[in-house]
Design a protein around this motif. Structure first.
Motif, PDB file in Angstrom:
ATOM      1  N   VAL A   1       0.858  -1.186   0.000  1.00 24.96           N
ATOM      2  CA  VAL A   1       0.000   0.000   0.000  1.00 24.96           C
ATOM      3  C   VAL A   1       0.894   1.236   0.000  1.00 24.96           C
ATOM      4  CG1 VAL A   1      -1.788   1.289   1.222  1.00 24.96           C
ATOM      5  CG2 VAL A   1      -1.808  -1.218   1.250  1.00 24.96           C
ATOM      6  N   PRO A   2       0.793   2.097  -1.012  1.00 21.16           N
ATOM      7  CA  PRO A   2       1.689   3.250  -1.086  1.00 21.16           C
ATOM      8  C   PRO A   2       1.267   4.382  -0.160  1.00 21.16           C
ATOM      9  CG  PRO A   2       0.197   3.267  -2.950  1.00 21.16           C
ATOM     10  CD  PRO A   2      -0.100   2.004  -2.184  1.00 21.16           C
ATOM     11  N   THR A   3       2.249   5.115   0.311  1.00 20.22           N
ATOM     12  CA  THR A   3       2.012   6.377   0.999  1.00 20.22           C
ATOM     13  C   THR A   3       2.933   7.410   0.325  1.00 20.22           C
ATOM     14  OG1 THR A   3       3.723   5.957   2.666  1.00 20.22           O
ATOM     15  CG2 THR A   3       1.467   5.252   3.188  1.00 20.22           C
ATOM     16  N   LEU A   4       2.795   8.655   0.700  1.00 16.01           N
ATOM     17  CA  LEU A   4       3.635   9.680   0.089  1.00 16.01           C
ATOM     18  C   LEU A   4       4.029  10.697   1.149  1.00 16.01           C
ATOM     19  CD1 LEU A   4       4.708   9.997  -2.776  1.00 16.01           C
ATOM     20  CD2 LEU A   4       2.881  11.636  -3.226  1.00 16.01           C
ATOM     21  N   THR A   5       5.308  10.953   1.250  1.00 20.39           N
ATOM     22  CA  THR A   5       5.815  11.965   2.174  1.00 20.39           C
ATOM     23  C   THR A   5       6.666  12.961   1.379  1.00 20.39           C
ATOM     24  OG1 THR A   5       7.851  10.723   2.675  1.00 20.39           O
ATOM     25  CG2 THR A   5       5.910  10.264   4.036  1.00 20.39           C
ATOM     26  N   TRP A   6       6.805  14.172   1.897  1.00 19.22           N
ATOM     27  CA  TRP A   6       7.611  15.165   1.199  1.00 19.22           C
ATOM     28  C   TRP A   6       9.062  14.737   1.041  1.00 19.22           C
ATOM     29  CZ3 TRP A   6       6.161  18.458  -2.125  1.00 19.22           C
ATOM     30  CH2 TRP A   6       4.902  19.065  -2.041  1.00 19.22           C
ATOM     31  N   PRO A   7       9.678  14.126   2.075  1.00 15.66           N
ATOM     32  CA  PRO A   7      11.044  13.626   1.855  1.00 15.66           C
ATOM     33  C   PRO A   7      11.138  12.616   0.715  1.00 15.66           C
ATOM     34  CG  PRO A   7      10.595  13.761   4.199  1.00 15.66           C
ATOM     35  CD  PRO A   7       9.293  14.034   3.497  1.00 15.66           C
ATOM     36  N   ALA A   8      10.099  11.777   0.564  1.00 13.92           N
ATOM     37  CA  ALA A   8      10.113  10.801  -0.524  1.00 13.92           C
ATOM     38  C   ALA A   8       9.907  11.472  -1.871  1.00 13.92           C
ATOM     39  CB  ALA A   8       9.035   9.739  -0.293  1.00 13.92           C
ATOM     40  N   VAL A   9       9.060  12.495  -1.913  1.00 20.78           N
ATOM     41  CA  VAL A   9       8.821  13.230  -3.166  1.00 20.78           C
ATOM     42  C   VAL A   9      10.096  13.928  -3.621  1.00 20.78           C
ATOM     43  CG1 VAL A   9       7.596  15.168  -4.215  1.00 20.78           C
ATOM     44  CG2 VAL A   9       6.351  13.539  -2.784  1.00 20.78           C
TER      45      VAL A   9
ATOM     46  N   LEU B   1      17.169  17.602   6.371  1.00 20.89           N
ATOM     47  CA  LEU B   1      15.728  17.787   6.517  1.00 20.89           C
ATOM     48  C   LEU B   1      14.957  16.575   6.014  1.00 20.89           C
ATOM     49  CD1 LEU B   1      15.377  21.530   5.365  1.00 20.89           C
ATOM     50  CD2 LEU B   1      15.578  20.628   7.704  1.00 20.89           C
ATOM     51  N   GLY B   2      15.590  15.404   6.137  1.00 20.64           N
ATOM     52  CA  GLY B   2      14.948  14.165   5.718  1.00 20.64           C
ATOM     53  C   GLY B   2      14.972  13.915   4.222  1.00 20.64           C
ATOM     54  N   ILE B   3      15.632  14.780   3.458  1.00 24.09           N
ATOM     55  CA  ILE B   3      15.657  14.668   1.995  1.00 24.09           C
ATOM     56  C   ILE B   3      17.051  14.243   1.563  1.00 24.09           C
ATOM     57  CG2 ILE B   3      15.318  15.911  -0.185  1.00 24.09           C
ATOM     58  CD1 ILE B   3      13.523  17.860   1.428  1.00 24.09           C
ATOM     59  N   GLY B   4      17.126  13.272   0.650  1.00 23.23           N
ATOM     60  CA  GLY B   4      18.385  12.696   0.231  1.00 23.23           C
ATOM     61  C   GLY B   4      19.298  13.653  -0.512  1.00 23.23           C
ATOM     62  N   ALA B   5      20.572  13.236  -0.636  1.00 21.28           N
ATOM     63  CA  ALA B   5      21.612  14.091  -1.194  1.00 21.28           C
ATOM     64  C   ALA B   5      21.414  14.383  -2.675  1.00 21.28           C
ATOM     65  CB  ALA B   5      22.977  13.442  -0.980  1.00 21.28           C
ATOM     66  N   ALA B   6      20.756  13.497  -3.423  1.00 22.46           N
ATOM     67  CA  ALA B   6      20.596  13.713  -4.862  1.00 22.46           C
ATOM     68  C   ALA B   6      19.844  15.012  -5.145  1.00 22.46           C
ATOM     69  CB  ALA B   6      19.877  12.526  -5.500  1.00 22.46           C
TER      70      ALA B   6
END
Length: 393
Positions: free
Chosen positions: A201-209, A361-366
């Motif tokens: 079941v998918p969810t969506l978070t800003w860090p993932a976006v 801030l929970g967001i990856g380096a890319a």
């Protein structure tokens, strides 16, 4: 008659080379963002499935050797990013969003133009930074497990000298031998050997976006779809862009909830089904890609037991194959990134930020790497204009 029989064989070889050369990268990427071995195996299987169906559809429709592949740069980016807020379900949601963006690219030309506006030097610098960590795995592996990793690297070097195209598949074969010995000593395998698809079941978070979906979309477009189109054009074929983006976008969406990260045009293996070596008649080379499509369907069945088998190996062994598979990608990305003298500083910053890894801030380096590179490029561009002769400054 000889050429007619050679085309399907070329297609089978193209699919096998594409699979064995980078499946370890896919498993590493999916595992890094939270997949269990079973979920990673499901992702590998569904990628093969949607690739196969997409290739069969496109080749029959257009009689063109259009070959699809999973996003190897995207998988490397996932491996560098690691887990984000929301875990594996959030990663699945990011895969869905990536598919939607690819689909939107096919129907809205302005989105494609926006991606094309990203300087290739910066996009490739981000890719180089992302894959660097994986490319270091063979070095670390030789230090940690010399007797296991050494034979793999040695086989790769010998094949690189004798048959460059087969270097990574040969390393993969050596890996299977090493893993087989290790499994036998451990008393056997534990895990499913039957093909399965695990739905999440998918969810969506800003860090993932921001940390997964957007960088995955950018590297897939810039590292696979655009080069894939160029490769096909070099052999005289025009890619039906809108339909191809629609097929790959829908394929990515369809496979996302089962763990597939992204499907796109093949770039590296595209020449294996489109070159004159396949068939002297360009109108008949589509049969090679068509055979590759059927081969991917067979590989989909074999993906789960292969994942179970490889998961039993020491991490350094699997990492070695993934690193060897990405060395050519690293070299090409660095060449493009540093080849633009006007953007060399911005590209270097992009590369360093991406290679540093971690998250902010929970967001990856890319994401931060591309943002930093674009920001520096904009700053230096204004600076160069201000210093140009005849400027008001």
């Amino acid at each position: 008659m000889e050429h007619s029989s050679h085309a399907p064989v070329a297609g089978v070889v193209a699919a096998l080379v594409g699979f064995t050369s980078s499946f370890a990268v896919v498993l590493a990427g999916l595992t890094a963002v939270g997949a269990t071995p079973a979920e990673a195996g499901s992702g590998l299987a569904v990628l093969c499935l949607v690739q196969g169906v997409g290739v069969l559809w496109l080749t029959l429709r257009h009689r063109t050797p259009l070959l699809l592949a999973w996003s190897t740069p995207g998988a490397a980016m996932l491996a560098a990013t690691g887990a984000v807020a929301g875990g594996w379900p959030a990663a699945i949601g990011a895969f869905l969003l990536t598919g939607a963006l690819i689909l939107l690219t096919g129907v809205w030309s302005r989105l494609g133009a926006l991606i094309a506006a990203i300087p290739p030097a910066l996009a490739q610098a981000m890719l180089a930074g992302v894959v660097l960590t994986l490319c270091l795995a063979p070095v670390h592996g030789l230090s940690a497990e010399p007797w296991a990793v050494g034979p793999i690297v040695l086989c790769w070097l010998v094949a690189l000298r004798l048959a460059k195209r087969w270097a990574v598949p040969v390393a993969f074969a050596a890996t299977l031998v090493v893993v087989g010995i290790d499994v036998a000593r451990a008393g056997g395998l534990s895990g499913s050997l039957l093909p399965t698809l695990d739905w999440t079941v998918p969810t969506l978070t800003w860090p993932a976006v921001l940390g997964i979906a957007l960088p995955l979309y950018v590297v897939t477009m810039a590292g696979q779809n655009v080069p894939g189109t160029a490769v096909m054009a070099s052999y005289g074929y025009r890619v039906p862009w809108r339909e191809t983006m629609t097929v790959t976008g829908l394929g990515t969406v369809a496979g996302a909830t089962f763990g597939g990260h992204a499907v796109n045009l093949a770039a590296i293996t595209a020449s294996m089904t489109a070159s004159p070596d396949v068939h002297p008649d360009p109108r008949l080379r589509w049969r090679a890609a068509h055979a590759a499509g059927w081969t991917y369907l067979v590989l989909a069945v074999l993906s789960t037991p292969l994942t179970t088998f490889v998961s039993a190996a020491p991490p350094d062994v699997v990492g070695t194959v993934a690193g060897l598979a990405l060395l050519a990608t690293l070299a090409s990305a660095l060449h493009t990134a540093m080849g633009d003298a006007a953007r060399r500083e911005a590209a270097a910053i992009t590369f360093v930020v991406a290679a540093a890894g971690g998250a902010f801030l929970g967001i990856g380096a890319a994401f931060w790497a591309l943002a930093a590179g674009l920001g520096v490029d904009l700053l230096l561009r204004h600076h160069r204009r201000a210093e140009a002769p005849g400027s008001d400054a």
